[in-house]
Design a protein around this motif. Sequence first.
Motif, short mmCIF file in Angstrom:
data_model
loop_
_atom_site.label_atom_id
_atom_site.label_comp_id
_atom_site.label_asym_id
_atom_site.label_seq_id
_atom_site.Cartn_x
_atom_site.Cartn_y
_atom_site.Cartn_z
N ARG A 145 0.99 -1.24 0.18
CA ARG A 145 0.19 -0.05 -0.01
C ARG A 145 0.82 1.23 0.07
N VAL A 146 0.43 2.48 -0.38
CA VAL A 146 1.08 3.89 -0.15
C VAL A 146 0.27 4.54 0.72
N GLY A 147 0.87 5.46 1.43
CA GLY A 147 -0.10 6.49 2.11
C GLY A 147 0.67 6.57 3.51
N MET A 148 0.07 7.21 4.70
CA MET A 148 0.47 7.38 6.22
C MET A 148 0.14 6.09 6.85
N VAL A 149 1.10 5.54 7.44
CA VAL A 149 0.81 4.30 8.03
C VAL A 149 -0.39 3.97 8.92
N GLY A 150 -0.53 4.92 9.64
CA GLY A 150 -1.68 4.86 10.67
C GLY A 150 -3.03 5.10 9.69
N GLN A 151 -3.08 5.89 8.79
CA GLN A 151 -4.09 5.75 7.99
C GLN A 151 -4.64 4.69 7.30
N VAL A 152 -3.59 4.05 6.66
CA VAL A 152 -3.74 2.80 5.89
C VAL A 152 -4.47 1.76 6.88
N ILE A 153 -3.87 1.74 8.09
CA ILE A 153 -4.31 0.57 9.04
C ILE A 153 -5.73 0.83 9.36
N LYS A 154 -6.07 2.33 9.68
CA LYS A 154 -7.48 2.65 9.89
C LYS A 154 -8.60 2.05 8.78
N GLU A 155 -8.14 2.31 7.42
CA GLU A 155 -8.73 2.18 6.45
C GLU A 155 -9.04 0.54 6.29
N MET A 156 -8.20 -0.21 6.75
CA MET A 156 -8.22 -1.72 6.75
C MET A 156 -9.24 -2.13 7.93
N LEU A 157 -8.98 -1.76 8.94
CA LEU A 157 -9.94 -1.95 10.01
C LEU A 157 -11.52 -1.46 9.62
N ASP A 158 -11.59 -0.35 9.00
CA ASP A 158 -12.82 0.22 8.88
C ASP A 158 -13.49 -0.84 7.92
N ALA A 159 -12.94 -1.22 6.85
CA ALA A 159 -13.22 -2.03 5.83
C ALA A 159 -13.81 -3.24 6.55
N TYR A 160 -13.16 -4.08 7.34
CA TYR A 160 -13.58 -5.11 7.96
C TYR A 160 -14.76 -4.80 8.91
N LYS A 161 -14.55 -3.56 9.76
CA LYS A 161 -15.77 -3.38 10.63
C LYS A 161 -17.07 -3.09 9.90
N GLN A 162 -17.14 -2.36 8.91
CA GLN A 162 -18.39 -2.01 8.29
C GLN A 162 -18.82 -3.11 7.29
N GLY A 163 -18.14 -4.34 7.36
CA GLY A 163 -18.88 -5.49 6.54
C GLY A 163 -18.46 -5.61 5.12
N GLN A 164 -17.71 -4.51 4.74
CA GLN A 164 -17.06 -4.46 3.46
C GLN A 164 -16.46 -5.84 2.95
N ILE A 165 -15.80 -6.28 3.91
CA ILE A 165 -14.88 -7.41 3.67
C ILE A 165 -15.18 -8.33 4.84
N GLN A 166 -15.33 -9.82 4.28
CA GLN A 166 -15.51 -10.83 5.27
C GLN A 166 -14.47 -10.96 6.23
N GLY A 167 -14.82 -10.85 7.50
CA GLY A 167 -13.57 -11.27 8.32
C GLY A 167 -13.40 -10.36 9.55
N ASP A 168 -12.84 -10.58 10.67
CA ASP A 168 -12.65 -9.82 11.64
C ASP A 168 -11.06 -9.77 12.05
N VAL A 169 -10.46 -8.49 12.10
CA VAL A 169 -9.20 -8.24 12.40
C VAL A 169 -9.03 -8.27 13.91
#
Length: 611
Positions: free
Chosen positions: A108-132
Amino acid sequence: MSTPRVLIYLLRRDLRLKDNPVFYEISKLHQQSQHAFTHLIPLYVFPAQQVEVSGFIASESERSPFPEARSQSGSFWRCGPHRAKFLAESVWDLKMSLEGIESGLEIRVGMVGQVIKEMLDAYKQGQIQGDVVSVWMTSEEGVEEQREERDVRKEVENAGKEFKLWTDEKYYIDDRDVPFRRPHDLPDVFTTYRKMVEPLRDAPRRTLLAPSKLPPLPSTIPPQPAPFAIPKSLDEITHCLTKPLESNLGLSHAPKWPTNAKSAHPFHGGESTGHDRIRHLVKSGHMTSYKDTRNGMLGLDFSTKLSAWLALGCVTARQTHEYLTAFEDGTSDLGKGVHGYGKGENKGTAAVRFELLWRDYMRLCTRKFGPRLFRIEGFRNDASYPWKYPQKDKDVQQKVTRFLEGTTGTGLIDASMRELFLTGYTSNRARQNVASFLAKHLGIDWRIGAEWYESLLCDYDLSSNWGNWQYTAGVGNDPRGEARVFNPVKQAFDYDPQGEYVKNWVEELRGLDDPQVVFQAWKIPQEKQKEVRLEGVEWVENPLKKIDFHVGRNAGRGGGRGNGKGGKGGGARGGRGGGGGGGFYGRTRGDRMRGQGRMGKMDKAEANGVI
């Protein structure tokens, strides 16, 4: 089907499978009957504040949401083309290695903290199946790196997940074995620290095996958010990293590649090539001969040149130590038949260990002094020196430009600066002289040099680069501080006596035979200037500094040849060699100055002909 439980391992400068405590632990836990996670996402982020990422933008109509990744004092690209290429190769090599054991690497590219937040949000919001369930990463010492760690911790803990910060184990002596707990207790002199941890041959811990199997990647993973897109090949990633960078890096008269010149650092990044390099050094005998050759400047093997791999964690210091130990003890066929095989530690292998410990020490200095690593007053908090700043003086600005372009008129300095621009490498010996020339001969803000090295060096290492620029500038932890000055003309006679290195990179001087004028072009007689077409050339007629030196006349005034307590190295926020390449140290005896007070010392040294 049960919900995937995902562990994210965020990699930065730990780009390896072997001797990686995080992968080792993940593999071990995965082999147990019950474990907290079922899937693993190894993740690497090109950090937008340190690496220019606008080349990854998918559409020409889009713009990067991030400021350009430029340095503070000189406004240089923080990651230039040579390091960008080596970094891309290292990331890709790890990706291939992980795919070889049925895992993979998400980029990925970006600010590291922001990249992690976006991945966590994608899982939390159900966009992606799974749980970090957890995010793991390895600790580092830099100010920006620790800010990344805080940002990631905040996002993970706000999401109610586990965050774990691992100890960085790519160094020679494990943090658990350092003989003190408080950073403040680190001695300000390397020799004192070295004596605390000797004997060096017994100091490192054993290396860890590479995992043979890891948890699989999840079937779906959050994609890179717009406006960026991640390419599917190494060539494309390298292109994206280098596309925004001007070919001349902002220089009006950038160095051109000299006829028949060859790079001393034609290496590719990655764990596999790093181990290839170590094996070559052992079986060719260059580890054994290292102490005798380390001050060289031309060729591939005068120094180890391991620093670029060590800086990115592609190989570790203790892995290097294990190769040396196996050779010394004769327990491996590698190097069998080479002088010293099976006969214990020799002066070459001991010197490599000595240099590996220097890397440890500079990293611990970063831990101790923190932001002072980047301040002009340095570790010493010395505000007494009247530094010259290019932002405030056009004359100084012009001098800096000529310094960067390799047209100072001092042969050794110009050769090194041109080599650096063209190849991403220059030797330890050259680095020491370059830093001393800018800081002590010209009196210019040493951070300009540190930032230029950060941009261009393949082997850039934060602690080694910035700590060693401080060291040579006289504001770091050199016991002799301001009294250590390198005379680049004397040093050229000592280490390049026929001028071969200088003429290799400063092609205009190849028509000259006398080293005296090769190293000091302003001494070329008028008729000879016409003959070799150097008449009227600014750097010949008006060098930035006339350092008058004659063989014999100055005998006994300067320091020794430089093989005393010194080490060698090469980086500056850059990396010094893991025993030889990259990361300069100025540990060797420079040319002494005499007098009182910093400017007084320079004036008196010049008057005495020492500088």
